[in-house]
Write a protein that holds these residues in place. Structure first.
Motif, PDB file in Angstrom:
ATOM      1  N   ALA A 296       3.921 -11.658  33.830  1.00 20.49           N
ATOM      2  CA  ALA A 296       4.489 -10.252  33.538  1.00 20.49           C
ATOM      3  C   ALA A 296       3.651  -9.710  35.432  1.00 20.49           C
ATOM      4  O   ALA A 296       2.388  -9.793  35.371  1.00 20.49           O
ATOM      5  N   PRO A 297       4.579  -9.469  36.375  1.00 22.73           N
ATOM      6  CA  PRO A 297       3.834  -9.135  37.381  1.00 22.73           C
ATOM      7  C   PRO A 297       2.586  -7.757  37.145  1.00 22.73           C
ATOM      8  O   PRO A 297       3.218  -7.141  36.873  1.00 22.73           O
ATOM      9  N   SER A 298       1.777  -7.584  37.798  1.00 18.99           N
ATOM     10  CA  SER A 298       1.355  -5.943  38.435  1.00 18.99           C
ATOM     11  C   SER A 298       1.984  -5.113  38.833  1.00 18.99           C
ATOM     12  O   SER A 298       1.388  -3.909  38.577  1.00 18.99           O
ATOM     13  N   ALA A 299       2.927  -5.672  40.107  1.00 19.05           N
ATOM     14  CA  ALA A 299       3.326  -5.203  40.677  1.00 19.05           C
ATOM     15  C   ALA A 299       4.211  -5.723  41.676  1.00 19.05           C
ATOM     16  O   ALA A 299       4.197  -7.169  41.497  1.00 19.05           O
ATOM     17  N   GLY A 300       5.307  -5.074  41.956  1.00 18.50           N
ATOM     18  CA  GLY A 300       7.117  -6.382  42.240  1.00 18.50           C
ATOM     19  C   GLY A 300       7.419  -6.542  41.567  1.00 18.50           C
ATOM     20  O   GLY A 300       7.409  -6.403  40.598  1.00 18.50           O
ATOM     21  N   THR A 301       9.066  -7.400  41.740  1.00 20.31           N
ATOM     22  CA  THR A 301       9.703  -7.764  41.390  1.00 20.31           C
ATOM     23  C   THR A 301      10.396  -9.279  41.454  1.00 20.31           C
ATOM     24  O   THR A 301      10.297  -9.637  42.430  1.00 20.31           O
ATOM     25  N   ALA A 302      10.374 -10.060  40.222  1.00 20.12           N
ATOM     26  CA  ALA A 302      11.233 -11.250  40.920  1.00 20.12           C
ATOM     27  C   ALA A 302      11.797 -11.263  39.524  1.00 20.12           C
ATOM     28  O   ALA A 302      12.790 -11.182  39.044  1.00 20.12           O
ATOM     29  N   ILE A 303      13.136 -11.850  41.124  1.00 22.22           N
ATOM     30  CA  ILE A 303      14.741 -12.271  40.425  1.00 22.22           C
ATOM     31  C   ILE A 303      14.958 -13.536  40.551  1.00 22.22           C
ATOM     32  O   ILE A 303      15.244 -13.821  41.584  1.00 22.22           O
ATOM     33  N   ILE A 304      15.304 -13.546  39.509  1.00 21.67           N
ATOM     34  CA  ILE A 304      16.551 -15.131  39.429  1.00 21.67           C
ATOM     35  C   ILE A 304      17.922 -15.159  39.024  1.00 21.67           C
ATOM     36  O   ILE A 304      18.359 -14.549  38.416  1.00 21.67           O
ATOM     37  N   ALA A 305      18.652 -15.797  39.993  1.00 19.90           N
ATOM     38  CA  ALA A 305      20.189 -15.152  39.873  1.00 19.90           C
ATOM     39  C   ALA A 305      20.976 -14.147  39.645  1.00 19.90           C
ATOM     40  O   ALA A 305      21.463 -13.862  38.763  1.00 19.90           O
ATOM     41  N   GLY A 306      20.435 -13.198  40.527  1.00 14.20           N
ATOM     42  CA  GLY A 306      20.640 -12.076  39.983  1.00 14.20           C
ATOM     43  C   GLY A 306      20.022 -10.437  38.876  1.00 14.20           C
ATOM     44  O   GLY A 306      20.317  -9.766  38.787  1.00 14.20           O
ATOM     45  N   HIS A 307      18.941 -11.997  38.109  1.00 17.56           N
ATOM     46  CA  HIS A 307      17.968 -11.516  36.934  1.00 17.56           C
ATOM     47  C   HIS A 307      16.795 -10.586  36.964  1.00 17.56           C
ATOM     48  O   HIS A 307      15.782 -11.817  37.499  1.00 17.56           O
ATOM     49  N   ASP A 308      16.573  -9.062  36.698  1.00 15.68           N
ATOM     50  CA  ASP A 308      14.965  -9.520  36.863  1.00 15.68           C
ATOM     51  C   ASP A 308      14.378  -9.821  35.927  1.00 15.68           C
ATOM     52  O   ASP A 308      14.548  -9.615  34.836  1.00 15.68           O
ATOM     53  N   MET A 309      13.128 -10.873  36.129  1.00 13.67           N
ATOM     54  CA  MET A 309      12.228 -11.333  35.061  1.00 13.67           C
ATOM     55  C   MET A 309      11.731 -11.264  34.405  1.00 13.67           C
ATOM     56  O   MET A 309      10.902 -11.219  33.250  1.00 13.67           O
ATOM     57  N   THR A 310      11.414  -9.662  34.683  1.00 13.01           N
ATOM     58  CA  THR A 310      10.617  -8.624  34.101  1.00 13.01           C
ATOM     59  C   THR A 310      11.473  -8.043  32.765  1.00 13.01           C
ATOM     60  O   THR A 310      10.844  -7.784  31.425  1.00 13.01           O
ATOM     61  N   THR A 311      12.632  -7.451  33.122  1.00  9.74           N
ATOM     62  CA  THR A 311      13.852  -6.993  32.246  1.00  9.74           C
ATOM     63  C   THR A 311      14.895  -7.534  31.643  1.00  9.74           C
ATOM     64  O   THR A 311      15.161  -7.179  30.765  1.00  9.74           O
ATOM     65  N   GLU A 312      14.921  -9.083  32.328  1.00  5.93           N
ATOM     66  CA  GLU A 312      15.852  -9.646  31.279  1.00  5.93           C
ATOM     67  C   GLU A 312      16.107 -11.573  31.420  1.00  5.93           C
ATOM     68  O   GLU A 312      16.546 -11.921  32.453  1.00  5.93           O
ATOM     69  N   ARG A 313      14.920 -11.149  31.500  1.00  9.65           N
ATOM     70  CA  ARG A 313      14.656 -12.316  31.127  1.00  9.65           C
ATOM     71  C   ARG A 313      15.025 -13.518  30.231  1.00  9.65           C
ATOM     72  O   ARG A 313      15.051 -14.630  31.029  1.00  9.65           O
ATOM     73  N   LEU A 314      15.449 -13.317  28.813  1.00  5.84           N
ATOM     74  CA  LEU A 314      16.526 -14.655  28.995  1.00  5.84           C
ATOM     75  C   LEU A 314      17.119 -14.666  29.510  1.00  5.84           C
ATOM     76  O   LEU A 314      18.127 -15.856  29.589  1.00  5.84           O
ATOM     77  N   GLU A 315      18.109 -14.010  30.396  1.00  5.59           N
ATOM     78  CA  GLU A 315      19.500 -13.828  30.717  1.00  5.59           C
ATOM     79  C   GLU A 315      19.228 -14.764  31.897  1.00  5.59           C
ATOM     80  O   GLU A 315      19.691 -15.685  32.629  1.00  5.59           O
ATOM     81  N   GLY A 316      18.226 -14.115  33.148  1.00  4.56           N
ATOM     82  CA  GLY A 316      17.678 -15.434  34.118  1.00  4.56           C
ATOM     83  C   GLY A 316      17.111 -16.261  33.339  1.00  4.56           C
ATOM     84  O   GLY A 316      17.832 -17.591  34.092  1.00  4.56           O
ATOM     85  N   SER A 317      16.691 -16.687  32.783  1.00  2.00           N
ATOM     86  CA  SER A 317      16.581 -18.441  31.835  1.00  2.00           C
ATOM     87  C   SER A 317      17.496 -19.131  31.278  1.00  2.00           C
ATOM     88  O   SER A 317      17.028 -19.995  31.752  1.00  2.00           O
ATOM     89  N   GLU A 318      18.542 -18.837  31.602  1.00  2.00           N
ATOM     90  CA  GLU A 318      19.984 -19.170  31.262  1.00  2.00           C
ATOM     91  C   GLU A 318      19.865 -20.333  32.697  1.00  2.00           C
ATOM     92  O   GLU A 318      20.480 -20.745  33.135  1.00  2.00           O
ATOM     93  N   GLY A 319      20.452 -19.401  34.168  1.00  2.00           N
ATOM     94  CA  GLY A 319      19.957 -20.334  35.169  1.00  2.00           C
ATOM     95  C   GLY A 319      19.214 -20.882  35.843  1.00  2.00           C
ATOM     96  O   GLY A 319      19.507 -21.474  36.795  1.00  2.00           O
ATOM     97  N   LEU A 320      18.109 -20.353  34.839  1.00  2.00           N
ATOM     98  CA  LEU A 320      16.898 -21.324  35.009  1.00  2.00           C
ATOM     99  C   LEU A 320      16.190 -23.462  35.195  1.00  2.00           C
ATOM    100  O   LEU A 320      16.084 -22.751  33.350  1.00  2.00           O
ATOM    101  N   GLY A 321      16.228 -23.926  35.543  1.00  2.00           N
ATOM    102  CA  GLY A 321      14.890 -24.810  35.300  1.00  2.00           C
ATOM    103  C   GLY A 321      14.433 -24.539  35.659  1.00  2.00           C
ATOM    104  O   GLY A 321      13.703 -24.259  36.876  1.00  2.00           O
ATOM    105  N   TYR A 322      13.147 -25.384  34.711  1.00  2.00           N
ATOM    106  CA  TYR A 322      11.618 -25.140  34.678  1.00  2.00           C
ATOM    107  C   TYR A 322      11.068 -26.246  34.646  1.00  2.00           C
ATOM    108  O   TYR A 322      10.673 -27.060  33.152  1.00  2.00           O
ATOM    109  N   LEU A 323      10.250 -27.236  35.495  1.00  7.98           N
ATOM    110  CA  LEU A 323       9.212 -28.399  35.530  1.00  7.98           C
ATOM    111  C   LEU A 323       8.049 -28.193  35.580  1.00  7.98           C
ATOM    112  O   LEU A 323       7.363 -27.482  36.463  1.00  7.98           O
ATOM    113  N   SER A 324       6.762 -27.270  34.614  1.00  7.68           N
ATOM    114  CA  SER A 324       5.425 -27.466  34.895  1.00  7.68           C
ATOM    115  C   SER A 324       4.442 -28.062  35.393  1.00  7.68           C
ATOM    116  O   SER A 324       5.434 -29.508  35.343  1.00  7.68           O
TER     117      SER A 324
END
Length: 246
Positions: free
Chosen positions: A60-88
């Motif tokens: 979670a950020p200390s401040a600011g907003t991260a949006i993936i495919a229209g979804h705020d990843m702080t408040t809509e993480r599951l919805e945003g994750s549906e449109g996201l692929g991640y390789l760490s």
């Protein structure tokens, strides 16, 4: 980058992350548009991984907003994750599984079944060139094949956004080319790719846009040509990162 949120699949607005008195990133803002391969460049410890973990909902950020495919990843993480692929970086795999079994497991997590799952598995089998290792233990695979399995899990559900942390680190030249081709083919589908790296060759080979971060602050946002600015990428990298070692 111009403020064109309708065309952007990744939007960062004033992202900051603090750990007590330590500032990992501060006031980082940028966008990644559809069809773009954006290189996120910087020395080790610059804040790349922190930013990407916030984008993917791991932090979670200390401040600011991260949006993936229209979804705020702080408040809509599951919805945003549906449109996201991640390789760490050094993406974790289950070494006792086969690529086939592991990707079926990922499909189940993604709630994919029936023909949708089978079509996705077949697509990744061929796109990632996994035919010869499909039923072999992941433990026995080369690093190049393991990286392809990691990419396959990130792309399995055909996301709009792909976030990759150092995807070619430690690979040989042939393995690097396979991974680069996969990334390019993904972006050509009108998707967005954010590629974290400190390898300047990756910028030249893949990126149409560059973000450069150093000491937690965004130092450059533009094209690779503009970054080189007549001096070359290496000289500009040293200039913008104040000589911090990569």
């Amino acid at each position: 980058m111009a403020d064109d949120s309708d065309a952007a699949l990744i939007v960062c607005k004033g992202l900051s992350k603090y750990y007590g008195p330590f500032t990992a990133i501060e006031n980082v803002s940028f966008q990644v548009k559809r069809g773009s391969i954006t290189a996120f460049l910087g020395p080790n410890g610059a804040g790349k991984s922190t930013t990407m973990k916030i984008l993917t909902g791991y932090l979670a950020p200390s401040a600011g907003t991260a949006i993936i495919a229209g979804h705020d990843m702080t408040t809509e993480r599951l919805e945003g994750s549906e449109g996201l692929g991640y390789l760490s970086e050094n993406g974790p795999l289950y070494p006792d599984m086969t690529p086939a079994g592991y990707l079926r497991y990922i499909a189940a997590i993604r709630r994919m079944d029936g023909s949708k799952r089978d079509e996705a598995l077949d697509r990744m089998l061929h796109a990632c060139q996994l035919e010869e290792v499909w039923n072999k233990s992941i433990r026995k695979l080369s690093k190049g094949f393991r990286q392809r399995v990691g990419l396959a899990q990130a792309m399995l559900h055909d996301p709009d956004v792909l976030i990759l942390d150092e995807p070619t680190a430690g690979l040989d030249p042939n393995q690097i080319q396979v991974v680069r081709d996969l990334i390019k083919s993904f972006a050509q589908k009108h998707k967005a790719v954010l590629l974290s790296t400190h390898i300047l060759q990756e910028v030249e080979a893949l990126a149409d846009h560059v973000l450069l971060i150093s000491e937690g602050k965004l130092r450059f946002d533009g094209t690779p040509k503009d970054l080189a600015a007549g001096e070359g990428l290496e000289a500009r990298f040293r200039e913008l990162t104040k000589g911090v070692a990569a």
